[in-house]
Design a protein around this motif. Structure first.
Motif, PDB file in Angstrom:
ATOM      1  N   ASN A 184       0.026 -19.911  39.271  1.00 15.43           N
ATOM      2  CA  ASN A 184      -0.132 -18.648  38.540  1.00 15.43           C
ATOM      3  C   ASN A 184       0.989 -18.439  37.532  1.00 15.43           C
ATOM      4  O   ASN A 184       0.736 -18.032  36.397  1.00 15.43           O
ATOM      5  N   CYS A 185       2.213 -18.715  37.924  1.00 12.71           N
ATOM      6  CA  CYS A 185       3.351 -18.547  37.008  1.00 12.71           C
ATOM      7  C   CYS A 185       3.324 -19.581  35.890  1.00 12.71           C
ATOM      8  O   CYS A 185       3.658 -19.267  34.742  1.00 12.71           O
ATOM      9  N   ARG A 186       2.900 -20.818  36.201  1.00 16.93           N
ATOM     10  CA  ARG A 186       2.767 -21.843  35.151  1.00 16.93           C
ATOM     11  C   ARG A 186       1.730 -21.412  34.135  1.00 16.93           C
ATOM     12  O   ARG A 186       1.954 -21.507  32.920  1.00 16.93           O
ATOM     13  N   ASP A 187       0.581 -20.929  34.616  1.00 19.60           N
ATOM     14  CA  ASP A 187      -0.479 -20.488  33.711  1.00 19.60           C
ATOM     15  C   ASP A 187      -0.029 -19.308  32.859  1.00 19.60           C
ATOM     16  O   ASP A 187      -0.285 -19.273  31.656  1.00 19.60           O
ATOM     17  N   SER A 188       0.644 -18.337  33.472  1.00 24.25           N
ATOM     18  CA  SER A 188       1.133 -17.172  32.730  1.00 24.25           C
ATOM     19  C   SER A 188       2.124 -17.590  31.655  1.00 24.25           C
ATOM     20  O   SER A 188       2.068 -17.118  30.519  1.00 24.25           O
ATOM     21  N   ARG A 189       3.006 -18.488  32.002  1.00 24.14           N
ATOM     22  CA  ARG A 189       4.018 -18.965  31.054  1.00 24.14           C
ATOM     23  C   ARG A 189       3.368 -19.720  29.897  1.00 24.14           C
ATOM     24  O   ARG A 189       3.744 -19.557  28.742  1.00 24.14           O
ATOM     25  N   LYS A 190       2.370 -20.546  30.232  1.00 27.56           N
ATOM     26  CA  LYS A 190       1.676 -21.324  29.209  1.00 27.56           C
ATOM     27  C   LYS A 190       0.947 -20.412  28.225  1.00 27.56           C
ATOM     28  O   LYS A 190       0.948 -20.657  27.019  1.00 27.56           O
ATOM     29  N   ASN A 191       0.330 -19.349  28.729  1.00 27.13           N
ATOM     30  CA  ASN A 191      -0.459 -18.455  27.882  1.00 27.13           C
ATOM     31  C   ASN A 191       0.357 -17.390  27.177  1.00 27.13           C
ATOM     32  O   ASN A 191      -0.139 -16.756  26.255  1.00 27.13           O
ATOM     33  N   SER A 192       1.605 -17.191  27.576  1.00 23.95           N
ATOM     34  CA  SER A 192       2.411 -16.127  26.989  1.00 23.95           C
ATOM     35  C   SER A 192       2.781 -16.402  25.533  1.00 23.95           C
ATOM     36  O   SER A 192       2.974 -15.471  24.764  1.00 23.95           O
ATOM     37  N   GLY A 193       2.853 -17.653  25.144  1.00 22.54           N
ATOM     38  CA  GLY A 193       3.231 -17.987  23.778  1.00 22.54           C
ATOM     39  C   GLY A 193       2.109 -17.851  22.779  1.00 22.54           C
ATOM     40  O   GLY A 193       2.325 -17.853  21.574  1.00 22.54           O
ATOM     41  N   ARG A 194       0.905 -17.690  23.281  1.00 22.84           N
ATOM     42  CA  ARG A 194      -0.239 -17.576  22.378  1.00 22.84           C
ATOM     43  C   ARG A 194      -0.376 -16.146  21.875  1.00 22.84           C
ATOM     44  O   ARG A 194      -0.395 -15.207  22.648  1.00 22.84           O
ATOM     45  N   GLY A 195      -0.508 -16.028  20.580  1.00 21.74           N
ATOM     46  CA  GLY A 195      -0.751 -14.714  20.024  1.00 21.74           C
ATOM     47  C   GLY A 195      -2.227 -14.380  20.133  1.00 21.74           C
ATOM     48  O   GLY A 195      -3.048 -15.204  20.528  1.00 21.74           O
ATOM     49  N   GLU A 196      -2.548 -13.168  19.797  1.00 18.54           N
ATOM     50  CA  GLU A 196      -3.948 -12.769  19.826  1.00 18.54           C
ATOM     51  C   GLU A 196      -4.696 -13.489  18.721  1.00 18.54           C
ATOM     52  O   GLU A 196      -4.193 -13.663  17.615  1.00 18.54           O
ATOM     53  N   ARG A 197      -5.896 -13.918  19.017  1.00 21.76           N
ATOM     54  CA  ARG A 197      -6.713 -14.658  18.059  1.00 21.76           C
ATOM     55  C   ARG A 197      -7.191 -13.718  16.962  1.00 21.76           C
ATOM     56  O   ARG A 197      -7.721 -12.649  17.231  1.00 21.76           O
ATOM     57  N   VAL A 198      -7.000 -14.144  15.717  1.00 18.68           N
ATOM     58  CA  VAL A 198      -7.449 -13.373  14.568  1.00 18.68           C
ATOM     59  C   VAL A 198      -8.866 -13.795  14.239  1.00 18.68           C
ATOM     60  O   VAL A 198      -9.156 -14.983  14.126  1.00 18.68           O
ATOM     61  N   MET A 199      -9.749 -12.817  14.101  1.00 12.77           N
ATOM     62  CA  MET A 199     -11.135 -13.102  13.742  1.00 12.77           C
ATOM     63  C   MET A 199     -11.386 -12.583  12.321  1.00 12.77           C
ATOM     64  O   MET A 199     -10.864 -11.544  11.930  1.00 12.77           O
ATOM     65  N   TYR A 200     -12.163 -13.329  11.568  1.00  8.58           N
ATOM     66  CA  TYR A 200     -12.505 -12.976  10.197  1.00  8.58           C
ATOM     67  C   TYR A 200     -13.990 -12.662  10.113  1.00  8.58           C
ATOM     68  O   TYR A 200     -14.785 -13.130  10.922  1.00  8.58           O
ATOM     69  N   THR A 201     -14.351 -11.881   9.122  1.00 11.93           N
ATOM     70  CA  THR A 201     -15.736 -11.500   8.928  1.00 11.93           C
ATOM     71  C   THR A 201     -16.297 -12.248   7.730  1.00 11.93           C
ATOM     72  O   THR A 201     -15.653 -12.361   6.687  1.00 11.93           O
ATOM     73  N   GLY A 202     -17.506 -12.753   7.893  1.00 10.32           N
ATOM     74  CA  GLY A 202     -18.210 -13.426   6.814  1.00 10.32           C
ATOM     75  C   GLY A 202     -19.679 -13.063   6.885  1.00 10.32           C
ATOM     76  O   GLY A 202     -20.109 -12.297   7.738  1.00 10.32           O
ATOM     77  N   VAL A 203     -20.461 -13.617   5.976  1.00  8.56           N
ATOM     78  CA  VAL A 203     -21.901 -13.385   5.954  1.00  8.56           C
ATOM     79  C   VAL A 203     -22.589 -14.678   6.353  1.00  8.56           C
ATOM     80  O   VAL A 203     -22.320 -15.745   5.777  1.00  8.56           O
ATOM     81  N   CYS A 204     -23.484 -14.600   7.341  1.00 11.68           N
ATOM     82  CA  CYS A 204     -24.192 -15.773   7.836  1.00 11.68           C
ATOM     83  C   CYS A 204     -25.013 -16.394   6.712  1.00 11.68           C
ATOM     84  O   CYS A 204     -25.779 -15.706   6.029  1.00 11.68           O
ATOM     85  N   ALA A 205     -24.858 -17.694   6.522  1.00  8.04           N
ATOM     86  CA  ALA A 205     -25.557 -18.422   5.458  1.00  8.04           C
ATOM     87  C   ALA A 205     -27.053 -18.542   5.737  1.00  8.04           C
ATOM     88  O   ALA A 205     -27.832 -18.772   4.826  1.00  8.04           O
ATOM     89  N   THR A 206     -27.463 -18.359   6.984  1.00 10.14           N
ATOM     90  CA  THR A 206     -28.876 -18.500   7.326  1.00 10.14           C
ATOM     91  C   THR A 206     -29.612 -17.166   7.316  1.00 10.14           C
ATOM     92  O   THR A 206     -30.638 -17.028   6.657  1.00 10.14           O
ATOM     93  N   CYS A 207     -29.093 -16.177   8.044  1.00 12.72           N
ATOM     94  CA  CYS A 207     -29.836 -14.923   8.199  1.00 12.72           C
ATOM     95  C   CYS A 207     -29.242 -13.750   7.422  1.00 12.72           C
ATOM     96  O   CYS A 207     -29.870 -12.706   7.307  1.00 12.72           O
ATOM     97  N   GLY A 208     -28.013 -13.886   6.911  1.00  8.88           N
ATOM     98  CA  GLY A 208     -27.398 -12.823   6.120  1.00  8.88           C
ATOM     99  C   GLY A 208     -26.696 -11.745   6.929  1.00  8.88           C
ATOM    100  O   GLY A 208     -26.132 -10.813   6.358  1.00  8.88           O
TER     101      GLY A 208
END
Length: 91
Positions: free
Chosen positions: A40-64
Motif C-alpha cells: 500500500n505504501c509503495r503504491d501510494s508513493r508511486k502514484n503521489s508524483g503523478r499530477g492530475e490528468r489534463v483533458m482537452y476538448t475537441g470535436v469528433c471527426a465522425t459524429c461531430g
C-alpha cells in the motif's frame, strides 16, 4: 529454500510479509535489498508524483459530438469521441 519473512514498513510501521516467491524473484533479478515499504505504501508513493490528468476538448471527426481527449487536438488530426473510437477499433 526461501521462507516467508515478516518485515516492518518504514512508512506506516505495519508488518507485511515478504513471501518466499518474492524473495526468489528478487534473487533472480539480482536485487539484494529487502523491500522497506508495504504494498500500500509503495503504491501510494508511486502514484503521489503523478499530477492530475489534463483533458482537452475537441470535436469528433465522425459524429461531430464533443470529445474529451488526454492530448491537445491539432489541426488536420482527427479526434474521436469514445463511442466512435470504440466502433473504429472493434475490428
Amino acid at each position: 529454500m526461501y521462507e516467508d519473512k515478516t518485515l516492518v514498513c518504514k512508512e506506516c510501521g505495519n508488518d507485511f510479509i515478504f513471501t518466499a516467491g518474492e524473495q526468489e524473484f528478487f534473487a533472480e533479478k539480482g536485487l539484494t535489498n529487502e523491500p522497506k515499504r508495504c504494498k500500500n505504501c509503495r503504491d501510494s508513493r508511486k502514484n503521489s508524483g503523478r499530477g492530475e490528468r489534463v483533458m482537452y476538448t475537441g470535436v469528433c471527426a465522425t459524429c461531430g459530438k464533443e470529445a474529451k481527449v488526454p492530448f491537445e487536438p491539432r489541426d488536420g488530426r482527427p479526434v474521436y469521441c469514445s463511442d466512435c473510437y470504440a466502433r473504429l477499433n472493434q475490428d
